[in-house]
Structures are given as structure tokens and as C-alpha cells.
Scaffold this active site. Structure first.
Site, short mmCIF file in Angstrom:
data_model
loop_
_atom_site.label_atom_id
_atom_site.label_comp_id
_atom_site.label_asym_id
_atom_site.label_seq_id
_atom_site.Cartn_x
_atom_site.Cartn_y
_atom_site.Cartn_z
N GLY A 63 0.97 -1.19 -0.06
CA GLY A 63 -0.02 -0.05 0.09
C GLY A 63 0.77 1.33 0.01
N PRO A 64 0.22 2.37 -0.43
CA PRO A 64 1.10 3.50 -0.15
C PRO A 64 1.45 3.85 1.03
CG PRO A 64 -1.26 3.98 -0.85
CD PRO A 64 -1.19 2.56 -0.39
N THR A 88 3.50 -0.48 8.77
CA THR A 88 4.49 -0.72 9.79
C THR A 88 3.51 -1.02 11.32
OG1 THR A 88 5.77 0.42 8.43
CG2 THR A 88 6.69 -0.22 10.87
N GLU A 100 -4.93 33.53 -10.04
CA GLU A 100 -5.76 32.76 -9.00
C GLU A 100 -7.23 33.21 -9.45
OE1 GLU A 100 -4.46 30.79 -7.63
OE2 GLU A 100 -2.41 31.36 -7.51
N ASP A 144 1.52 24.73 -13.16
CA ASP A 144 0.44 24.52 -13.96
C ASP A 144 0.66 23.70 -15.13
OD1 ASP A 144 -1.09 25.99 -12.05
OD2 ASP A 144 -1.10 27.76 -13.05
N THR A 201 0.29 4.51 5.14
CA THR A 201 -1.22 3.97 5.55
C THR A 201 -1.42 2.89 6.71
OG1 THR A 201 -0.59 2.47 3.68
CG2 THR A 201 -2.19 4.32 3.09
N GLY A 202 0.04 2.75 7.35
CA GLY A 202 -0.30 1.77 8.57
C GLY A 202 -0.05 0.53 8.49
#
Ligand code: ADP
Length: 660
Positions: A238-239, A245, A462, A536, A242-243
Site C-alpha cells: 500500500g501507499p 508498519t 488565481e 500549472d 497507510t499503517g
């Protein structure tokens, strides 16, 4: 238990390397004393004084030592003279008659000898003083000087050895041979791991799978009784953040079996063969302690696909390590009760052999959390904080689309810091919003020096983004626009992107058009463009290239993709298409972008008055929200109901990159 072990270890008298240094120093001191004491009683004098003594006939013998120093022995009569009283040698060891009375260095030997001969001849001394030549050796000193290089070598060797062994955890210190030992950290009953499954929020599926693994080890009979085999490994994919470890730590905390934890890079060392030897050692240790779990974090460091065309040979060491890992995972039978957990965020680059059934049988996907999971993660990380009473976690999880567990942990911490900085008693909603802004956009730089002209350009840029995205059906709904410089950007328009699984070309094109709205606004208003649109343009170019070469969304190039998901094309020097196709691709990319740019220009020319109005409001207020836009433009024509109530925040583009 553990404390006791430690004590008994400490009480054992251990060999201390400082003893060696002590012994060496003692030898030197001893030498100094011995060579000094009894022999150097002779009094110093000068050559001219010596000549006087010689003329007076006081000298019985001159001993020339090492062609450098003269030692003078006086006649017994002379020794009684008043002038020579002080020179009478005394010694415990030798009788005083055999000891020199004076010594001095004479300089040039030839001159000295001539001087003596002249005096002897002129004064007709009788008996003539004897001249003797002698070579004295400082045996011990020479011996030690000969030994010195060896002593230095040994000292350096000891030093290096200690440095090396101190790098390896777990082994007994002081041995160079530890280099091939695994560096895994062991957690067992004696070590206190505080993480439990309660600390892992969301990730239900993944949690269930790893819990089952723990169960395999605890009650293997339950599964083997039916003829099933216990899996050998599970891969957490997973990325980052994300938990993965965290999940493994929770396993360590709950499994109550020995848990070996290490990172893929721990196998790597500058010496050849070390990685493989460490793998062997790791599995040996794990088997000795079975049932046990091995956890390898960032396994892509060693598990990367073995190259087919290996020119340099530099990857051999990594491949050996991987081969050893493959062998070990095959080698232990189903009854050894060792399970390997591994984590990576790059499952696509892993070697296929590693992923086949029988090694990592299970792949557990740990994805970015959705809105419900984000809420649970917030609850976990809000536990230790002093928060305001009415804090709404639903609202917070809506604010943070695309955030990983680690990002959320960071938001909570940052919010607490911001609240503390403002001297608040509890962390409230605004602190969390500020923390989210801070994490996405970077630090606010209110006192950056910007000329009014630049400020105007930024405001129009902007406002251009805001206007175009307001007018387009598929552009992400806008949340706020700011011209307060933050991090490296000078201004930003923030959007709440829809969480889409499939993207259609219209949606991509609308987003590109909105991204080009900034530059288009500069062109429409000032008829000038600037470097401010760098980020951009970068984004748009990448997106257009992806449309053409990856997703097959271009009519002219067709339904082709040049994407290689196996990631094994590392050494590809050649492009997978011909020159003509390359030209076609370039042309398509440029066409897509130009069409969208023109579209943005047309839109803005049409709504020039509203654009100007918006920019003026922006210049005045610096930050404007959706409401301000609604006041100017009226209700957004394409507003979707479900997005309406999810308000804020995820930036889609930071515009007007600072020039450096
Ligand atoms: P990775 O997937 O990169 O190994 P980690 O497990 O190291 O990520 O996560 C980093 C931090 O993010 C954890 O220490 C924890 O504080 C937080 N975190 C990530 N996911 C979760 C989750 N599901 N529940 C609670 N905290 C999480």
C-alpha cells in the site's frame, strides 16, 4: 526476568581492552626509570672546561660514546680536588671508580681528537689520558621502537573491530564475525510492545488477515487437522503512511510469539555475501524460536525484480540476497511455524518469484483510508489531545480527502502545536483547519516582499483558475482562493476533488482547462504572460502525455499504451515506438494543451468583467471562499448535491511558483 539476566552479566569480570594500554604505559615508564637511574650520575660540562681539566692532568680516560658524547674519568688524585668534589659519582650498583665524572657533547669528532692530541703534545702529559671508543645501545628502547608499528597496527585493528561490532545489534560485542549476523530486532515476552490492534483504525480487512496469521501460530492444529497448510508469508502492500508498519507492530504486540523486525536495507552492506549470510542467520534464529514471526519492512530494497540484462554486475549482491531469501522461504517446511510478514509500497517492482504461492501466499492491500476510516483514525489520534467539546470528527474527515493515516496523525499533532502557540486551552476546529492548510500548502509567509504589480498579477492568475473551474462542468469544485504566499507558492486555489475510480477524457480536459486558467487570465487582462504558471504547465503537460501514451485516450495515436506495469524495463534505451509515432505523440500532446488554453481564453474573455471583479475582491481580502464566488457568479451551474455539503479542502494546484 530480564532485569536479573542483565545483573548477572554485569557482575562477570570482563576483559577490558584498556588493560593493554595500561601495560604499554607501564613498560615505557619502567624503561625510563631503569635507563635513567644509576648510569647518568656524571655531571655535565663543556668542551672548553674539559680542555682545562686535560691541561691540569686531571683526566685519566676519555670515553667517546657513539661518536657523539664524551665521558670523562678523572685520576684518583684529581677526584680529591675541591673543584671536582661535586662530580664524584655515587651509585648503589657499581663502584665509584668505574664511573665517569663528567660528560659532554663535543660536536665534531675530528676537531675534538685533534684538540686532545695537541694538548697532550704541548703539555707533555704523563701518563697520557686514554681515549676509548664505545658504542652504547639502548636495547630496550630499540626493541620498543621496532615494536611500535606493530603496536599501532594492533591498536587500529582493535579500534576498527570494536566500531564494526558496535554497529550490529543483538550480537555479543567485540567480534568482527558479527558482520554476517542478522540485524533483526527481537520482540518477545520480555520486550514491551505497546501497540495493539486497538491502535490501528480502519483497515478492517487487513486487520482480519493479520489476526488470522497470529491465530495460525497460536493454534496450528485447528487448521492442520483439516489438512490445511499454514501460509508461509503475507505481503502488506500500500501507499506510504497507510499503517503497514503499524499493523506489523500490532502483530508483535499481540501475538505473544517472538517477533523479528528488520528493514530490507538491513541486509545490505558493502561486503559481498553479507546479505545472504544475514538472511540465513535470520531464518536460523527464527526457527530456533519457533513459532515466530519475521517482519521485513521495505522489502523492495532487496526484493526488486532481478534484471535480465545486467550490464554492470553491480546488482549481484542484492540478487544473491534475494535468492537466499527465496531459498529460505522454500526451505522451511510447513511445520516450522515461522511466518514471514513483509511490507512495501512498490509491489509492482517486486520479483515475481517472491510473490508466488508458497512464499508470500497472501497479499494484503492496505489502501488510503476512505472518509469513514479517516474518522476512525482521527479518533485514535485525538485520544491524547485536549480538544474542544464540540469538535466534529465527521467534519474533519471530510476536510481531508486523500490523506493517509500518517498525514492525519500529523494534522492532529500540528493542530495541537498551533493551539498551543496561540495560548489556547483546548484544540478547536480552526486549529485543525489551519493544520490542514499548513500541511498541504506549507508555512504562511505573510511578510514576503511582493510589489503591488506582482500582487495584482497573482490575484488575476488565481481568479482565472477560480473563474474557469466555476464555469466548467467537470472541474473540481472550488473551496477557497488565496493570494497569501505559502511554502514555495505565491497563491493557490483549493479544490475538493471528487474521489473518482474511473476518469473520463472530458473530466481530464476540464481539469486541464482550469489549470491553464491562470495563464489565460494573465494573457486576457494584461496581454502578457509570466513564469508564474510553471507548476500549472508541468501538471498539464504530464496529464496530456499520460492521456496519449498511457491511457490511450487520443484518437490519432489510438488505443495503445506504452506503460509497463512490470517495471522491468529499467535498461531500455530505446523507445517502444517509431520516430513517426514520437512526432505524432508530441503533436497530440501539444494540440490537447493548446485547445484547452484557447478554451480558457475564450471563457475568460467572455466573462472578463466578472474575472476583474473577483480579482478585486481577492486583492482586498486575500482569501476568498465559495460564498464570495457565488455572490459574483450566481449559483454554480453544475453543482452536485452530494458535494455541496462536503465543503473543504484539498489543493489541486499551487500556482505562481516562486522563481529561485
Ligand atoms: P507505512 O504504511 O508507511 O509503514 P506506518 O505504519 O509507518 O506507515 O504509519 C505511520 C504512522 O501513521 C503510524 O505511526 C500512525 O501514527 C499513523 N497511522 C497510519 N495508519 C494508521 C491507522 N490505520 N490507524 C492509526 N494510525 C495510523
Amino acid at each position: 526476568m530480564a532485569a536479573n539476566n542483565k545483573n548477572t552479566k554485569n557482575q562477570k569480570p570482563k576483559f577490558n581492552p584498556y588493560w593493554i594500554y595500561g601495560a604499554i604505559i607501564a613498560i615505557f615508564l619502567g624503561m625510563q626509570l631503569f635507563s635513567g637511574s644509576s648510569f647518568q650520575e656524571a655531571k655535565s660540562t663543556t668542551p672548553s672546561q674539559f680542555m682545562e681539566f686535560l691541561k691540569n692532568g686531571d683526566v685519566s680516560k676519555v670515553e667517546i660514546v657513539n661518536r657523539r658524547e664524551a665521558k670523562v674519568y678523572l685520576t684518583p688524585q684529581a677526584q680529591e680536588k675541591e673543584v671536582h668534589k661535586a662530580s664524584k659519582p655515587t651509585s648503589l650498583i657499581a663502584s665509584s671508580n668505574n664511573l665517569p665524572n663528567y660528560k659532554f657533547e663535543f660536536g665534531d669528532l675530528q676537531n675534538f681528537e685533534d684538540g686532545i692530541a695537541e694538548i697532550v703534545a704541548n703539555y707533555q702529559l704523563d701518563p697520557q689520558p686514554k681515549v676509548e671508543y664505545k658504542t652504547e645501545q639502548n636495547l630496550l628502547g630499540d626493541f620498543l621502537i621496532g615494536l611500535l608499528p606493530f603496536i599501532i597496527l594492533i591498536a587500529v585493528w582493535i579500534f576498527i573491530m570494536r566500531r564494526m561490532s558496535s554497529g550490529g545489534a543483538g550480537g555479543a560485542g567485540g567480534q568482527i564475525f558479527n558482520i554476517g549476523k542478522s540485524k533483526a530486532k527481537l520482540f518477545d515476552q520480555n520486550t514491551d510492545v505497546k501497540v495493539s490492534f486497538k491502535d490501528v483504525a480502519g483497515l478492517e480487512g487487513a486487520k482480519e488477515e493479520v489476526q488470522e496469521i497470529v491465530d495460525f501460530l497460536k493454534n496450528p492444529e485447528k487448521y492442520t487437522a483439516l489438512g490445511g497448510k499454514i501460509p508461509k508469508g503475507a505481503l502488506l502492500v500500500g501507499p506510504p503512511g497507510t499503517g503497514k508498519t503499524l499493523l506489523a507492530k500490532a502483530v508483535a504486540g499481540e501475538a505473544k510469539v517472538p517477533f523479528f523486525s528488520l528493514s530490507g536495507s538491513d541486509f545490505v552492506e558493502m561486503f559481498v555475501g553479507v546479505g545472504a549470510s544475514r538472511v540465513r542467520d535470520l531464518f536460523k534464529q527464527a526457527k530456533e524460536k519457533s513459532p515466530s514471526i519475521i517482519f521485513i519492512d521495505e522489502i523492495d530494497a532487496i526484493g526488486r525484480a532481478r534484471g535480465k540484462s545486467n550490464f554492470s554486475g553491480s546488482n549481484d549482491e542484492r540478487e544473491n540476497t534475494l535468492n537466499q531469501l527465496l531459498t529460505e522461504m522454500d526451505g522451511f517446511g510447513t511445520n516450522t511455524n515461522v511466518i514471514v510478514l513483509a511490507a512495501t509500497n512498490r509491489a509492482d517492482v517486486l520479483d515475481k518469484a517472491l510473490m508466488r504461492a508458497g512464499r508470500f501466499d497472501r497479499q494484503i492491500f492496505v489502501d488510503l483510508p476512505d472518509i469513514r476510516e479517516r474518522k476512525e483514525i482521527f479518533e485514535v489520534h485525538l485520544r491524547p489531545l485536549k480538544k474542544a467539546k464540540n469538535l466534529d470528527t465527521d467534519f474533519l474527515s471530510k476536510q481531508t480527502p486523500g490523506f493517509s493515516g500518517a498525514d492525519i496523525a500529523n494534522v492532529c499533532n500540528e493542530a495541537a502545536l498551533i493551539a498551543a502557540r496561540n495560548g489556547k486551552k483546548a484544540v478547536d476546529k480552526q486549529d485543525f483547519l489551519d493544520a490542514v492548510d499548513r500541511i498541504i500548502g506549507g508555512l504562511e509567509k505573510k511578510n514576503k516582499i511582493i510589489t503591488p504589480e506582482e500582487k495584482k498579477a497573482i490575484a488575476f492568475h488565481e481568479a482565472g483558475h477560480a473563474t474557469v473551474s466555476w464555469m466548467l462542468e467537470h472541474a473540481a469544485p472550488l473551496v477557497k482562493v488565496t493570494i497569501v504566499p505559502r511554502g514555495r507558492s505565491l497563491g493557490a486555489a483549493w479544490y475538493l476533488p471528487e474521489e473518482r475510480l474511473i476518469v473520463r477524457p472530458e473530466q481530464m480536459l476540464d481539469e486541464m482547462c482550469a489549470a491553464l486558467g491562470g495563464r489565460a487570465a494573465e494573457k486576457v487582462i494584461f496581454d502578457k504572460i509570466s513564469t508564474g504558471a510553471l507548476s500549472d504547465l508541468e501538471k498539464v503537460t504530464k496529464q496530456a502525455r499520460a492521456m496519449v501514451t498511457i491511457y490511450g485516450l487520443s484518437d490519432k495515436v489510438g488505443n495503445l499504451t506504452y506503460y509497463d506495469s512490470s517495471g522491468q524495463n529499467e535498461y531500455g534505451f530505446t523507445k517502444p515506438y517509431s520516430e513517426q509515432t514520437a512526432e505524432l505523440i508530441d503533436k497530440e500532446i501539444s494540440d490537447i494543451i493548446e485547445v484547452q488554453y484557447q478554451r480558457a481564453i475564450d471563457l475568460l474573455t467572455q466573462h472578463k468583467d466578472k474575472l476583474t471583479e473577483l480579482a478585486d475582491v481577492l486583492l482586498e481580502k486575500e482569501v476568498i471562499f465559495k460564498d464570495n464566488l457565488e455572490k459574483i457568479f450566481g449559483k454554480r451551474p453544475f453543482e452536485k448535491e452530494d458535494v455541496n455539503d462536503t465543503q473543504p479542502v484539498k489543493t489541486q494546484e499551487n500556482t505562481l511558483e516562486e522563481e529561485e
